[in-house]
Design an enzyme around this catalytic site. Structure first.
Site, PDB file in Angstrom:
ATOM      1  N   TYR A 115     -15.925  -0.871   9.064  1.00  0.00           N
ATOM      2  CA  TYR A 115     -14.488  -0.656   9.350  1.00  0.00           C
ATOM      3  C   TYR A 115     -13.977  -0.808  10.584  1.00  0.00           C
ATOM      4  O   TYR A 115     -12.961  -1.590  10.890  1.00  0.00           O
ATOM      5  CB  TYR A 115     -14.056   0.893   8.967  1.00  0.00           C
ATOM      6  CG  TYR A 115     -12.801   1.502   8.959  1.00  0.00           C
ATOM      7  CD1 TYR A 115     -11.608   0.871   8.245  1.00  0.00           C
ATOM      8  CD2 TYR A 115     -12.496   2.535   9.835  1.00  0.00           C
ATOM      9  CE1 TYR A 115     -10.283   1.454   8.426  1.00  0.00           C
ATOM     10  CE2 TYR A 115     -11.127   2.875  10.090  1.00  0.00           C
ATOM     11  CZ  TYR A 115     -10.160   2.291   9.369  1.00  0.00           C
ATOM     12  OH  TYR A 115      -9.008   2.865   9.246  1.00  0.00           O
ATOM     13  N   GLY A 122       0.954  -1.364   0.069  1.00  0.00           N
ATOM     14  CA  GLY A 122       0.154   0.023  -0.032  1.00  0.00           C
ATOM     15  C   GLY A 122       0.805   1.215   0.106  1.00  0.00           C
ATOM     16  O   GLY A 122       0.592   2.173   0.682  1.00  0.00           O
ATOM     17  N   LYS A 162     -11.529  -3.414  11.932  1.00  0.00           N
ATOM     18  CA  LYS A 162     -10.025  -3.309  12.858  1.00  0.00           C
ATOM     19  C   LYS A 162     -10.119  -4.085  14.261  1.00  0.00           C
ATOM     20  O   LYS A 162      -8.945  -4.127  14.678  1.00  0.00           O
ATOM     21  CB  LYS A 162     -10.183  -1.778  12.870  1.00  0.00           C
ATOM     22  CG  LYS A 162      -9.855  -0.935  11.987  1.00  0.00           C
ATOM     23  CD  LYS A 162      -8.426  -1.423  11.206  1.00  0.00           C
ATOM     24  CE  LYS A 162      -7.890  -0.571   9.996  1.00  0.00           C
ATOM     25  NZ  LYS A 162      -6.590  -1.343   9.389  1.00  0.00           N
TER      26      LYS A 162
HETATM   27  C1  AKB Z   1     -11.073   7.167   8.848  1.00  0.00           C
HETATM   28  O1  AKB Z   1     -11.356   8.242   8.884  1.00  0.00           O
HETATM   29  O2  AKB Z   1     -11.720   6.155   8.258  1.00  0.00           O
HETATM   30  C2  AKB Z   1      -9.499   6.777   9.058  1.00  0.00           C
HETATM   31  C3  AKB Z   1      -9.425   6.317  10.472  1.00  0.00           C
HETATM   32  C4  AKB Z   1      -9.728   7.514  11.697  1.00  0.00           C
HETATM   33  O3  AKB Z   1      -8.952   5.394  10.650  1.00  0.00           O
HETATM   34  N1  AKB Z   1      -8.907   8.099   8.908  1.00  0.00           N
END
Ligand code: AKB
Length: 318
Positions: free
Chosen positions: A142, A8, A146
């Site tokens: 997301y 990446g 994580k």
């Molecule tokens: C997002 O906004 O998705 C990223 C993060 C805070 O992981 N910048």
């Protein structure tokens, strides 16, 4: 001598981290890879290869061929984009991580860096000065990916002795490569629009406080964590990293110190709900104690640097 694979390298973090790693380990020892074309300075300063982290056989072949000993895996679909393609984002974020964890078992890779995020926290987490260990019920794809990734990293470290290291990055702010698809991206866009049009329409409410960090501080922290003695690391999930904390209204005020007639309007979209579920500020005392995290930039110093650098960058493009 370390031989480092950056997955990446064309993204917001990768485009700066690759160059920083080349300074530390030597240009020829840092193998930059991505499925996208990287910036010119990465192409010109050392090896670049097109490599898809989702293809395990190719990844393994690459690591063995180039005798890779450390991996920085920065491939991810960020929070805003992930909400548009939940299944695909989960598949990409998890497969990319699992492939590099397996790589560390199957090859000479000894150390793996993988970025986590403040997105691991959720609406039931204490919002201010969020502790390292606390309630974690993320409600975004997301954030769920994580948090699951942190658990897998710690599992591989304990079960297979993979030297997994990770930071929970706050919003990262940089002028070199624009971020894509995150909730904290407004804090990068606002500077570009200040230079381009002297106005910005913000997708978050004016009072939305979020933790943020200038990229130089984030790169320094990443390399520091990777170089820290393993014995000093009390955590093998991911370290809180706080940086600074501010609202869109406060950034606008900081920009007005340089451009007094800068205008901002607010039109919150779906990302407001994501931001509302995240911490406003972070307690990163464990990282400070374990391996000496420190940061240099605040809103004022970052704002003057961002405006100057973006002005130069955009005028050079003309
Ligand atoms: C997002 O906004 O998705 C990223 C993060 C805070 O992981 N910048």
């Amino acid at each position: 001598m370390e031989r480092i694979l950056v997955i990446g390298c064309s993204g917001q973090i990768g485009s700066e981290l690759t160059l920083a790693l080349r300074k530390v380990h030597g240009n020829e020892n840092v193998f930059a890879t991505d499925i996208k074309q990287p910036p010119k300075d990465i192409l010109e300063s050392g090896p670049f290869n097109t490599l898809d982290v989702m293809d395990y056989n190719n990844l393994l072949h690459f690591a063995v061929r180039f005798k890779i000993t450390q991996v920085y895996n920065l491939a991810a679909v960020l929070s805003g984009n992930a909400e548009k393609i939940p299944q695909q984002a989960w598949e990409i974020n998890m497969r990319a991580l699992m492939n590099t964890l397996e790589l560390a078992r199957d090859s000479d890779v000894k150390k793996l860096f993988w970025p986590s995020s403040i997105a691991v926290f959720g609406p039931t987490t204490p919002r201010y000065n969020t502790p390292q260990l606390t309630v974690m019920e993320p409600n975004t794809v997301y954030g769920i990916s994580k948090l699951a990734g942190e658990r897998w990293g710690e599992y591989y470290q304990k079960r297979y002795d993979v030297d997994f290291r990770s930071l929970r990055y706050p919003g990262l702010i940089s002028y070199k490569t624009e971020a894509g698809g995150g909730t904290t991206d407004y804090a990068v866009e606002i500077y570009y629009e200040a230079i381009r049009n002297n106005r910005y329409n913000c997708f978050l409410r004016e009072d939305t406080a979020l933790p943020m960090m200038f990229m130089d501080d984030a790169i320094k922290a990443t390399i520091q964590l990777m170089e820290a003695d393993a014995g000093k690391l009390s955590l093998r999930s991911s370290y809180n990293v706080g940086g600074m904390s501010f609202t869109p209204k406060e950034v606008a005020a900081a920009i007005r110190k340089h451009q007094p007639d800068f205008e901002i309007t607010y039109e919150p979209d779906f990302r407001q709900a994501i931001a509302d579920s995240w911490p406003a500020s972070i307690d990163d005392s464990v990282a400070r104690k374990d391996w000496g995290l420190s940061d240099a930039f605040n809103l004022e110093s970052m704002t003057s640097l961002m405006l100057n650098e973006i002005r130069t960058k955009l005028s050079n493009k003309k």
